[in-house]
Design an enzyme around this catalytic site. Structure first.
Site, short mmCIF file in Angstrom:
data_model
loop_
_atom_site.label_atom_id
_atom_site.label_comp_id
_atom_site.label_asym_id
_atom_site.label_seq_id
_atom_site.Cartn_x
_atom_site.Cartn_y
_atom_site.Cartn_z
N SER A 40 0.83 -1.21 0.00
CA SER A 40 0.00 0.00 0.00
C SER A 40 0.86 1.25 0.00
CB SER A 40 -0.86 0.07 1.27
OG SER A 40 -1.77 -0.96 1.30
N HIS A 71 -3.59 1.12 -4.41
CA HIS A 71 -3.12 -0.10 -5.08
C HIS A 71 -3.43 0.01 -6.58
CE1 HIS A 71 -2.77 -2.57 -1.30
NE2 HIS A 71 -3.52 -1.58 -0.90
N HIS A 93 -6.04 -8.81 -1.64
CA HIS A 93 -6.04 -9.22 -0.23
C HIS A 93 -7.22 -10.15 0.03
CE1 HIS A 93 -4.10 -5.24 -0.44
NE2 HIS A 93 -3.35 -5.64 0.57
N TYR A 95 -9.24 -9.80 2.41
CA TYR A 95 -10.42 -9.02 2.86
C TYR A 95 -11.24 -8.47 1.69
CZ TYR A 95 -7.28 -4.96 2.25
OH TYR A 95 -6.40 -4.04 1.75
N GLU A 96 -10.70 -8.53 0.48
CA GLU A 96 -11.49 -8.12 -0.69
C GLU A 96 -12.45 -9.24 -1.12
OE1 GLU A 96 -9.02 -5.90 -3.75
OE2 GLU A 96 -7.47 -6.58 -2.36
N ALA A 123 2.72 -2.16 4.13
CA ALA A 123 2.53 -1.17 5.19
C ALA A 123 2.04 -1.94 6.41
CB ALA A 123 1.51 -0.13 4.77
N MET A 221 -2.03 -6.97 6.87
CA MET A 221 -3.10 -7.80 6.31
C MET A 221 -2.66 -8.51 5.02
SD MET A 221 -6.18 -5.04 6.79
CE MET A 221 -6.32 -4.05 8.28
N SER A 222 -1.36 -8.70 4.85
CA SER A 222 -0.88 -9.26 3.58
C SER A 222 0.38 -10.08 3.79
CB SER A 222 -0.60 -8.11 2.60
OG SER A 222 0.51 -7.34 3.04
N ASN A 245 2.18 3.31 11.19
CA ASN A 245 1.40 3.81 12.32
C ASN A 245 1.69 2.94 13.54
OD1 ASN A 245 -0.29 1.84 10.51
ND2 ASN A 245 -1.13 1.60 12.57
N HIS A 257 -6.74 4.81 7.36
CA HIS A 257 -5.99 4.41 6.16
C HIS A 257 -5.26 5.60 5.55
CE1 HIS A 257 -4.87 2.01 2.70
NE2 HIS A 257 -5.55 2.78 1.87
#
Ligand code: HPA
Length: 282
Positions: A40, A71, A93, A95-96, A123, A221-222, A245, A257
């Site tokens: 990201s 992306h 991902h 989550y998509e 990230a 998340m990846s 973060n 985000h």
């Protein structure tokens, strides 16, 4: 690719081969010496490649489409520091709604193109409070909390073995090389363990305390699916997290985000310098 990871054993191999053939038709048949998955906000490196051929993911057969802001979604094949490089700007991902086999489709294609070294970037939130926004973390190991594994289902021996070893997912040779490149480029780096959570909601403060207790330093998340699939294919992996973060609950403010993307913009130059130094040393 909607048929689900349990049903696509042999079919997946054919789809990967078709996509690899399409890449060869557009970008030439020479195998890239290294492929990079750009996380990201970190896709700008792809724009620095020389003699570049840029292929939108939508032009490649069977390639899963991503729709996350930050992306862009293209494969760029070109040269950096005299080496042939494939850069994947944008990934899909879990989550998509993609299944784990689709998430590693690009990794599979890279492997079938003959890539033997993969740099996976992301990230991530800093779970270890010593990891502050802007720091690059070389991933020493990972914890898979995604609830799925990209190798689940019938194994296709043409990709790799049923039970691949995961003792050293992230090659010590490449981690050392990354340290040297970081020192030469004066980019501050840390080392640590990356935990993958499925998202798309960020973690709760209680989940972050749990992650800290089980030995995680960063959370995202990846990356873990791609790293597992790459090792399955015998590809050497380097993982780099850009800490964007502090993880949830560390600071008295919500996670956004936009702040993640803002940090990746701020470290753009350092990230590109680090990646170029790593490619130089390969
Ligand atoms: N959690 C999960 N994924 C992330 C984070 C985070 O704090 N920051 C960037 N990606």
């Amino acid at each position: 690719m909607g048929s689900g990871q349990w049903a696509v054993g042999g079919v997946m191999f054919e789809r990967v081969e078709e996509a690899a053939a399409a890449v060869r038709r557009r970008a030439g048949s020479g195998a890239p010496e290294v492929a990079l998955v750009l996380g990201s906000g970190l896709g700008d490196f792809a724009g620095t490649l020389e003699d570049a051929v840029s292929i939108p993911y939508g032009d490649l057969p069977h390639w899963p489409a991503s729709a996350v802001p930050g992306h862009p979604g293209r494969l760029v094949v070109g040269r950096a520091r005299g080496k042939r490089v494939a850069a994947l700007a944008g990934r899909v991902h879990l989550y998509e709604g993609h299944d784990a086999a689709s998430v590693v489709f690009a990794t599979r294609v890279m492997g079938r193109l003959g890539v033997r070294q993969l740099v996976v970037t992301n990230a991530a939130g800093g779970v270890n409070t010593r990891l502050t926004p802007g720091v690059m973390m070389i991933i020493d190991d990972h914890i898979n909390l995604l609830g799925v594994n990209p190798l689940a289902g019938a194994n296709d021996d043409r990709f790799g073995p049923r039970f691949p070893d995961m003792t050293e997912v992230y090659a010590s040779r490449l981690r050392r090389l990354a340290d040297e490149a970081a020192a030469a480029a004066r980019v501050p780096v840390a080392h640590g363990v990356y935990a993958a959570c499925a998202g798309p909601s960020y973690e709760t403060p209680a989940e972050i305390r749990y992650l800290r207790a089980i030995g995680a330093d960063a959370v995202g998340m990846s990356t873990v699916p791609e790293a597992i699939a790459a090792r399955h294919m015998g590809i050497d992996v380097l993982g780099i997290s850009c800490i964007t973060n502090m993880a949830a609950g560390v600071l008295p403010e919500p996670l956004r985000h936009e702040d993640v993307l803002e940090t990746t913009r701020r470290v753009r130059g350092a990230f590109i310098a680090l990646i170029e130094g790593i490619i130089d040393g390969l």
